[in-house]
Design a protein around this motif. Sequence first.
Motif, PDB file in Angstrom:
ATOM      1  N   SER A 182      18.656  35.901 -11.268  1.00 37.17           N
ATOM      2  CA  SER A 182      19.763  36.691 -11.791  1.00 37.17           C
ATOM      3  C   SER A 182      19.924  36.376 -13.274  1.00 37.17           C
ATOM      4  CB  SER A 182      21.052  36.400 -11.025  1.00 37.17           C
ATOM      5  OG  SER A 182      21.410  35.043 -11.157  1.00 37.17           O
ATOM      6  N   TYR A 183      20.586  37.271 -13.964  1.00 42.97           N
ATOM      7  CA  TYR A 183      20.774  37.071 -15.395  1.00 42.97           C
ATOM      8  C   TYR A 183      22.190  37.472 -15.804  1.00 42.97           C
ATOM      9  CZ  TYR A 183      19.879  42.106 -15.914  1.00 42.97           C
ATOM     10  OH  TYR A 183      19.932  43.471 -15.817  1.00 42.97           O
ATOM     11  N   ASN A 184      22.658  36.821 -16.863  1.00 39.98           N
ATOM     12  CA  ASN A 184      23.983  37.099 -17.397  1.00 39.98           C
ATOM     13  C   ASN A 184      23.905  38.334 -18.291  1.00 39.98           C
ATOM     14  OD1 ASN A 184      26.430  37.184 -18.730  1.00 39.98           O
ATOM     15  ND2 ASN A 184      26.611  34.979 -18.868  1.00 39.98           N
ATOM     16  N   TRP A 185      24.400  39.437 -17.775  1.00 42.96           N
ATOM     17  CA  TRP A 185      24.342  40.706 -18.504  1.00 42.96           C
ATOM     18  C   TRP A 185      25.210  40.718 -19.750  1.00 42.96           C
ATOM     19  CZ3 TRP A 185      28.939  43.415 -18.739  1.00 42.96           C
ATOM     20  CH2 TRP A 185      29.927  43.020 -17.841  1.00 42.96           C
ATOM     21  N   LYS A 186      26.173  39.811 -19.847  1.00 46.36           N
ATOM     22  CA  LYS A 186      27.066  39.800 -21.007  1.00 46.36           C
ATOM     23  C   LYS A 186      26.353  39.339 -22.278  1.00 46.36           C
ATOM     24  CE  LYS A 186      31.136  39.230 -18.176  1.00 46.36           C
ATOM     25  NZ  LYS A 186      32.275  38.425 -17.791  1.00 46.36           N
ATOM     26  N   ARG A 187      25.160  38.807 -22.128  1.00 46.66           N
ATOM     27  CA  ARG A 187      24.387  38.350 -23.282  1.00 46.66           C
ATOM     28  C   ARG A 187      23.620  39.492 -23.943  1.00 46.66           C
ATOM     29  NH1 ARG A 187      22.176  32.839 -20.447  1.00 46.66           N
ATOM     30  NH2 ARG A 187      24.225  31.890 -20.287  1.00 46.66           N
ATOM     31  N   TRP A 188      23.608  40.654 -23.310  1.00 47.72           N
ATOM     32  CA  TRP A 188      22.890  41.803 -23.849  1.00 47.72           C
ATOM     33  C   TRP A 188      23.862  42.676 -24.635  1.00 47.72           C
ATOM     34  CZ3 TRP A 188      17.650  42.449 -23.141  1.00 47.72           C
ATOM     35  CH2 TRP A 188      17.057  41.541 -22.272  1.00 47.72           C
ATOM     36  N   ASN A 189      23.382  43.285 -25.691  1.00 49.25           N
ATOM     37  CA  ASN A 189      24.246  44.153 -26.502  1.00 49.25           C
ATOM     38  C   ASN A 189      24.031  45.630 -26.173  1.00 49.25           C
ATOM     39  OD1 ASN A 189      21.774  44.597 -27.623  1.00 49.25           O
ATOM     40  ND2 ASN A 189      22.324  43.962 -29.692  1.00 49.25           N
ATOM     41  N   ARG A 190      23.572  45.879 -24.940  1.00 49.56           N
ATOM     42  CA  ARG A 190      23.362  47.245 -24.466  1.00 49.56           C
ATOM     43  C   ARG A 190      23.579  47.258 -22.959  1.00 49.56           C
ATOM     44  NH1 ARG A 190      18.352  47.681 -21.829  1.00 49.56           N
ATOM     45  NH2 ARG A 190      16.923  45.973 -22.246  1.00 49.56           N
ATOM     46  N   VAL A 241      22.502  47.323 -19.310  1.00 54.50           N
ATOM     47  CA  VAL A 241      21.294  46.849 -18.623  1.00 54.50           C
ATOM     48  C   VAL A 241      21.388  47.205 -17.144  1.00 54.50           C
ATOM     49  CG1 VAL A 241      20.768  45.011 -20.260  1.00 54.50           C
ATOM     50  CG2 VAL A 241      22.321  44.560 -18.342  1.00 54.50           C
ATOM     51  N   PRO A 242      20.244  47.336 -16.473  1.00 53.87           N
ATOM     52  CA  PRO A 242      20.273  47.724 -15.057  1.00 53.87           C
ATOM     53  C   PRO A 242      20.801  46.603 -14.170  1.00 53.87           C
ATOM     54  CG  PRO A 242      18.045  47.150 -15.704  1.00 53.87           C
ATOM     55  CD  PRO A 242      18.884  47.123 -16.954  1.00 53.87           C
ATOM     56  N   VAL A 243      21.345  46.966 -13.035  1.00 56.61           N
ATOM     57  CA  VAL A 243      21.800  45.980 -12.060  1.00 56.61           C
ATOM     58  C   VAL A 243      20.596  45.218 -11.500  1.00 56.61           C
ATOM     59  CG1 VAL A 243      22.845  45.719  -9.765  1.00 56.61           C
ATOM     60  CG2 VAL A 243      23.939  47.155 -11.488  1.00 56.61           C
ATOM     61  N   ILE A 244      19.471  45.919 -11.343  1.00 58.93           N
ATOM     62  CA  ILE A 244      18.261  45.292 -10.819  1.00 58.93           C
ATOM     63  C   ILE A 244      17.099  45.620 -11.753  1.00 58.93           C
ATOM     64  CG2 ILE A 244      16.669  45.136  -8.851  1.00 58.93           C
ATOM     65  CD1 ILE A 244      19.400  46.651  -7.524  1.00 58.93           C
ATOM     66  N   ASN A 245      16.341  44.595 -12.083  1.00 59.28           N
ATOM     67  CA  ASN A 245      15.167  44.754 -12.919  1.00 59.28           C
ATOM     68  C   ASN A 245      13.968  44.129 -12.212  1.00 59.28           C
ATOM     69  OD1 ASN A 245      13.902  45.148 -15.759  1.00 59.28           O
ATOM     70  ND2 ASN A 245      13.369  43.054 -15.196  1.00 59.28           N
ATOM     71  N   LEU A 246      12.855  44.843 -12.217  1.00 58.94           N
ATOM     72  CA  LEU A 246      11.607  44.293 -11.688  1.00 58.94           C
ATOM     73  C   LEU A 246      10.673  44.009 -12.855  1.00 58.94           C
ATOM     74  CD1 LEU A 246      10.797  46.665  -8.692  1.00 58.94           C
ATOM     75  CD2 LEU A 246      12.142  44.578  -8.709  1.00 58.94           C
ATOM     76  N   GLY A 247      10.140  42.790 -12.871  1.00 59.25           N
ATOM     77  CA  GLY A 247       9.152  42.427 -13.875  1.00 59.25           C
ATOM     78  C   GLY A 247       7.758  42.567 -13.305  1.00 59.25           C
ATOM     79  N   SER A 251      27.220  50.734  -9.251  1.00 60.02           N
ATOM     80  CA  SER A 251      26.048  51.567  -9.023  1.00 60.02           C
ATOM     81  C   SER A 251      24.802  50.690  -9.128  1.00 60.02           C
ATOM     82  CB  SER A 251      25.994  52.675 -10.080  1.00 60.02           C
ATOM     83  OG  SER A 251      24.826  53.419  -9.923  1.00 60.02           O
ATOM     84  N   ALA A 252      23.927  50.769  -8.156  1.00 57.14           N
ATOM     85  CA  ALA A 252      22.727  49.925  -8.107  1.00 57.14           C
ATOM     86  C   ALA A 252      21.609  50.496  -8.980  1.00 57.14           C
ATOM     87  CB  ALA A 252      22.257  49.755  -6.670  1.00 57.14           C
ATOM     88  N   THR A 253      21.832  50.510 -10.276  1.00 56.15           N
ATOM     89  CA  THR A 253      20.793  50.988 -11.184  1.00 56.15           C
ATOM     90  C   THR A 253      19.603  50.032 -11.135  1.00 56.15           C
ATOM     91  OG1 THR A 253      21.855  49.809 -12.997  1.00 56.15           O
ATOM     92  CG2 THR A 253      22.420  52.137 -12.724  1.00 56.15           C
ATOM     93  N   SER A 254      18.411  50.575 -11.252  1.00 51.84           N
ATOM     94  CA  SER A 254      17.229  49.714 -11.214  1.00 51.84           C
ATOM     95  C   SER A 254      16.166  50.255 -12.161  1.00 51.84           C
ATOM     96  CB  SER A 254      16.681  49.633  -9.793  1.00 51.84           C
ATOM     97  OG  SER A 254      16.262  50.895  -9.343  1.00 51.84           O
ATOM     98  N   LYS A 255      15.475  49.321 -12.820  1.00 51.28           N
ATOM     99  CA  LYS A 255      14.409  49.691 -13.759  1.00 51.28           C
ATOM    100  C   LYS A 255      13.274  48.682 -13.643  1.00 51.28           C
ATOM    101  CE  LYS A 255      17.226  52.163 -17.078  1.00 51.28           C
ATOM    102  NZ  LYS A 255      17.558  52.332 -18.480  1.00 51.28           N
ATOM    103  N   ILE A 256      12.164  49.033 -14.228  1.00 51.77           N
ATOM    104  CA  ILE A 256      10.997  48.155 -14.273  1.00 51.77           C
ATOM    105  C   ILE A 256      10.778  47.715 -15.722  1.00 51.77           C
ATOM    106  CG2 ILE A 256       8.488  48.051 -13.981  1.00 51.77           C
ATOM    107  CD1 ILE A 256       8.820  49.840 -11.516  1.00 51.77           C
ATOM    108  N   ASN A 257      10.647  46.412 -15.909  1.00 47.82           N
ATOM    109  CA  ASN A 257      10.374  45.797 -17.217  1.00 47.82           C
ATOM    110  C   ASN A 257      11.395  46.167 -18.287  1.00 47.82           C
ATOM    111  OD1 ASN A 257       8.056  44.530 -16.185  1.00 47.82           O
ATOM    112  ND2 ASN A 257       6.829  46.360 -16.575  1.00 47.82           N
ATOM    113  N   ASP A 258      12.643  46.206 -17.900  1.00 44.39           N
ATOM    114  CA  ASP A 258      13.704  46.524 -18.866  1.00 44.39           C
ATOM    115  C   ASP A 258      14.235  45.254 -19.528  1.00 44.39           C
ATOM    116  OD1 ASP A 258      15.788  48.786 -19.718  1.00 44.39           O
ATOM    117  OD2 ASP A 258      16.877  46.919 -19.350  1.00 44.39           O
TER     118      ASP A 258
END
Length: 124
Positions: free
Chosen positions: A3-11, A13-19, A49-56
């Motif tokens: 898991s990651y702290n989304w508050k560190r991003w300035n945009r 970010v998806p709820v789920i990210n696949l690397g 909302s369960a947004t999800s992206k790859i390599n975001d």
Amino acid sequence: MHSYNWKRWNREVPVINLGTSNIDNKRFENFAETWRESLSRLKLPNEISATSKINDTFQGNGYFLKYITENFKNTLVLATEFKKIYCDELNQIIFPEVVHAIEQQLQFKIKKHAEEFIKAHKQN
């Protein structure tokens, strides 16, 4: 799973990210996409909302993933990262309803995805 702290991003970010940068994408791209799509259908409380992206946010550069990929032919590691929607990390508050929803659904989704992978790659 990480898991990651989304508050560190300035945009946003998806709820789920696949690397997937360190998997054999030519061979396994289809399984990565079906996993991403399955996770995007998670039913989450609190209007999440369960947004999800790859390599975001992350690309899947961990040592464990690289080692497994290099040493085992029919093994797939999908680095799955969750935005810390299940807690307020800074104030050390857990949201048990979110944890429970993710836990219950992943128990089914992981098993189903693994069964599909095994079926497709079973050696005869």
